[in-house]
Structures are given as structure tokens and as C-alpha cells.
Design a protein around this motif. Structure first.
Motif, mmCIF file in Angstrom:
data_model
loop_
_atom_site.group_PDB
_atom_site.id
_atom_site.type_symbol
_atom_site.label_atom_id
_atom_site.label_comp_id
_atom_site.label_asym_id
_atom_site.label_seq_id
_atom_site.Cartn_x
_atom_site.Cartn_y
_atom_site.Cartn_z
ATOM 1 N N GLN A 121 0.827 -1.217 0.000
ATOM 2 C CA GLN A 121 0.000 0.000 0.000
ATOM 3 C C GLN A 121 0.858 1.264 0.000
ATOM 4 O OE1 GLN A 121 -2.301 -0.704 3.580
ATOM 5 N NE2 GLN A 121 -3.962 -1.665 2.440
ATOM 6 N N LYS A 122 2.191 1.104 -0.103
ATOM 7 C CA LYS A 122 3.149 2.210 -0.055
ATOM 8 C C LYS A 122 3.067 3.015 1.243
ATOM 9 C CE LYS A 122 4.033 2.875 -4.992
ATOM 10 N NZ LYS A 122 3.612 1.513 -5.403
ATOM 11 N N LYS A 123 2.619 2.352 2.330
ATOM 12 C CA LYS A 123 2.618 3.000 3.652
ATOM 13 C C LYS A 123 3.899 2.570 4.362
ATOM 14 C CE LYS A 123 -2.430 2.996 3.946
ATOM 15 N NZ LYS A 123 -3.597 2.286 4.513
ATOM 16 N N TYR A 124 5.022 3.107 3.886
ATOM 17 C CA TYR A 124 6.325 2.594 4.295
ATOM 18 C C TYR A 124 6.635 2.820 5.774
ATOM 19 C CZ TYR A 124 6.881 2.156 -0.755
ATOM 20 O OH TYR A 124 6.701 1.824 -2.071
ATOM 21 N N GLU A 125 6.257 3.992 6.298
ATOM 22 C CA GLU A 125 6.532 4.257 7.717
ATOM 23 C C GLU A 125 5.792 3.264 8.609
ATOM 24 O OE1 GLU A 125 6.129 6.804 5.596
ATOM 25 O OE2 GLU A 125 7.975 7.989 5.846
ATOM 26 N N LYS A 126 4.550 2.993 8.225
ATOM 27 C CA LYS A 126 3.761 2.025 9.003
ATOM 28 C C LYS A 126 4.380 0.633 8.938
ATOM 29 C CE LYS A 126 -0.895 2.614 9.563
ATOM 30 N NZ LYS A 126 -2.326 2.751 9.202
ATOM 31 N N ILE A 150 12.979 -1.067 3.135
ATOM 32 C CA ILE A 150 11.837 -0.143 3.144
ATOM 33 C C ILE A 150 12.352 1.299 3.098
ATOM 34 C CG2 ILE A 150 9.784 0.632 4.388
ATOM 35 C CD1 ILE A 150 9.783 -2.210 5.754
ATOM 36 N N GLU A 151 13.431 1.558 3.847
ATOM 37 C CA GLU A 151 14.001 2.909 3.856
ATOM 38 C C GLU A 151 14.487 3.305 2.462
ATOM 39 O OE1 GLU A 151 16.714 2.335 7.108
ATOM 40 O OE2 GLU A 151 15.313 3.217 8.565
ATOM 41 N N ARG A 152 14.984 2.327 1.720
ATOM 42 C CA ARG A 152 15.415 2.587 0.343
ATOM 43 C C ARG A 152 14.210 2.966 -0.521
ATOM 44 N NH1 ARG A 152 15.630 -0.307 -4.045
ATOM 45 N NH2 ARG A 152 14.974 -2.203 -2.975
ATOM 46 N N LEU A 153 13.082 2.284 -0.326
ATOM 47 C CA LEU A 153 11.860 2.606 -1.067
ATOM 48 C C LEU A 153 11.395 4.021 -0.759
ATOM 49 C CD1 LEU A 153 9.877 -0.752 -0.587
ATOM 50 C CD2 LEU A 153 10.864 0.078 -2.733
ATOM 51 N N ILE A 154 11.519 4.408 0.524
ATOM 52 C CA ILE A 154 11.115 5.756 0.930
ATOM 53 C C ILE A 154 11.986 6.798 0.209
ATOM 54 C CG2 ILE A 154 10.995 7.397 2.854
ATOM 55 C CD1 ILE A 154 10.296 4.974 4.668
ATOM 56 N N ARG A 155 13.298 6.533 0.187
ATOM 57 C CA ARG A 155 14.227 7.466 -0.486
ATOM 58 C C ARG A 155 13.905 7.576 -1.972
ATOM 59 N NH1 ARG A 155 17.991 4.986 2.788
ATOM 60 N NH2 ARG A 155 18.829 3.692 1.110
ATOM 61 N N GLU A 156 13.603 6.451 -2.599
ATOM 62 C CA GLU A 156 13.301 6.477 -4.031
ATOM 63 C C GLU A 156 12.036 7.268 -4.309
ATOM 64 O OE1 GLU A 156 13.155 2.437 -5.317
ATOM 65 O OE2 GLU A 156 15.342 2.187 -5.170
ATOM 66 N N GLU A 157 11.078 7.185 -3.390
ATOM 67 C CA GLU A 157 9.822 7.909 -3.570
ATOM 68 C C GLU A 157 10.036 9.409 -3.499
ATOM 69 O OE1 GLU A 157 6.386 7.083 -1.227
ATOM 70 O OE2 GLU A 157 5.559 6.142 -3.002
#
Length: 159
Positions: A121-126, A150-157
Motif C-alpha cells: 500500500q506504499k505505507k512505508y513508515e507504518k 523499506i528505507e530505500r523505497l522511501i528514499r526512491e519515492e
């Protein structure tokens, strides 16, 4: 219950993956066994088999049936959550995961399933929060490795 508490106390202290895997296996075997009703244990095993064969709808019926008989058995909710996940019914899966965690807040399996849904769901922090909850009582949990991912996904976003 006492056996389970003991295992979790040990799980908190171990930091090598071999002992952790052994404790994890013992915890799962307790979760997968109904405390008083052998028939329900057998039904759960049947549902798991159906799930492995990819017969999700039949598995769902079996887990529904168990939950009617005993809505307080966390593992039946967890297995149904897994079927919903496999069916991509993420909202239903998250609902069942909440039920698992209300009964057994230390359920690292449910927490990692929850993290996987939050990632979809792209709710990475959760997702990170779910993993961190599990790491509190299972410090050597291999899914802790998901956090840097997950942190890498957040950075890419945010690029």
C-alpha cells in the motif's frame, strides 16, 4: 501460556540465528495447536494444506468454520489473514491481523504480514513500525532486514 512466556523470554535474549530459529519453531508449534480442542488443530492443519495447494477459497471456509467454533484462537485469525493476503484482499487481511494482535501482541508472523501489506500500500513508515514492534520481543528476527529495504523505497519515492 507459561511455556510460551518462557520461550519469548529466551527469544528476547538470543542473538544467534540458530537458537532463534529453534525457539521460533517451538513458538509456532504452540500457536498451531489449539489449547483444548484437537479437532480444531486438525482443521487448522487441513486449512494450511489447502492453502499450500492453492485452494484458497476452500481454505477460507475451513478457517471461517474454526473461527465460529473459537473466535479467541489467534492462529485461526492469522491463517485466515494469510489466505486473504494470498487473495490480495489486503483490507480483510489487515482486519484479521488486528484480531491476532489483540489476542497475541507478540505475533511476529502477523506483524511481518502486516508490514508486507503496508509495503504494497506504499505505507512505508507504518511497515517499519510493524517490524520494529516485532523486533522489541524478537531482536534477532530475520525480517528486521526488511527495514533498510523499506528505507530505500522511501528514499526512491522522495526523489
Amino acid at each position: 501460556e507459561n511455556i510460551l512466556n518462557n520461550l519469548f523470554n529466551q527469544l528476547k535474549k538470543v542473538n544467534n540465528s540458530k537458537s532463534a530459529a529453534l525457539l521460533e519453531k517451538k513458538i509456532w508449534s504452540i500457536w498451531n495447536e489449539h489449547p483444548t480442542n484437537n479437532k480444531l488443530t486438525e482443521k487448522l492443519e487441513f486449512g494450511i494444506e489447502l492453502m499450500q495447494y492453492g485452494d484458497y477459497n476452500y481454505a477460507l471456509k475451513i478457517f471461517d468454520n474454526i473461527l465460529v467454533a473459537d473466535p479467541k484462537w489467534s492462529e485461526a485469525w492469522n491463517k485466515r489473514a494469510t489466505v486473504y493476503f494470498l487473495l490480495s484482499q489486503y483490507i480483510d487481511s489487515l482486519d484479521d491481523i488486528d484480531k491476532v494482535l489483540n489476542i497475541e501482541p507478540r505475533h511476529f508472523g502477523a506483524l511481518s504480514g502486516q508490514a508486507r501489506i503496508f509495503i504494497k500500500q506504499k505505507k512505508y513508515e507504518k511497515a517499519i513500525e510493524s517490524i520494529e514492534r516485532a523486533l522489541k520481543f524478537y531482536p534477532s528476527f530475520k525480517n528486521g532486514e526488511m527495514i533498510p529495504e523499506i528505507e530505500r523505497l522511501i528514499r526512491e519515492e522522495s526523489i
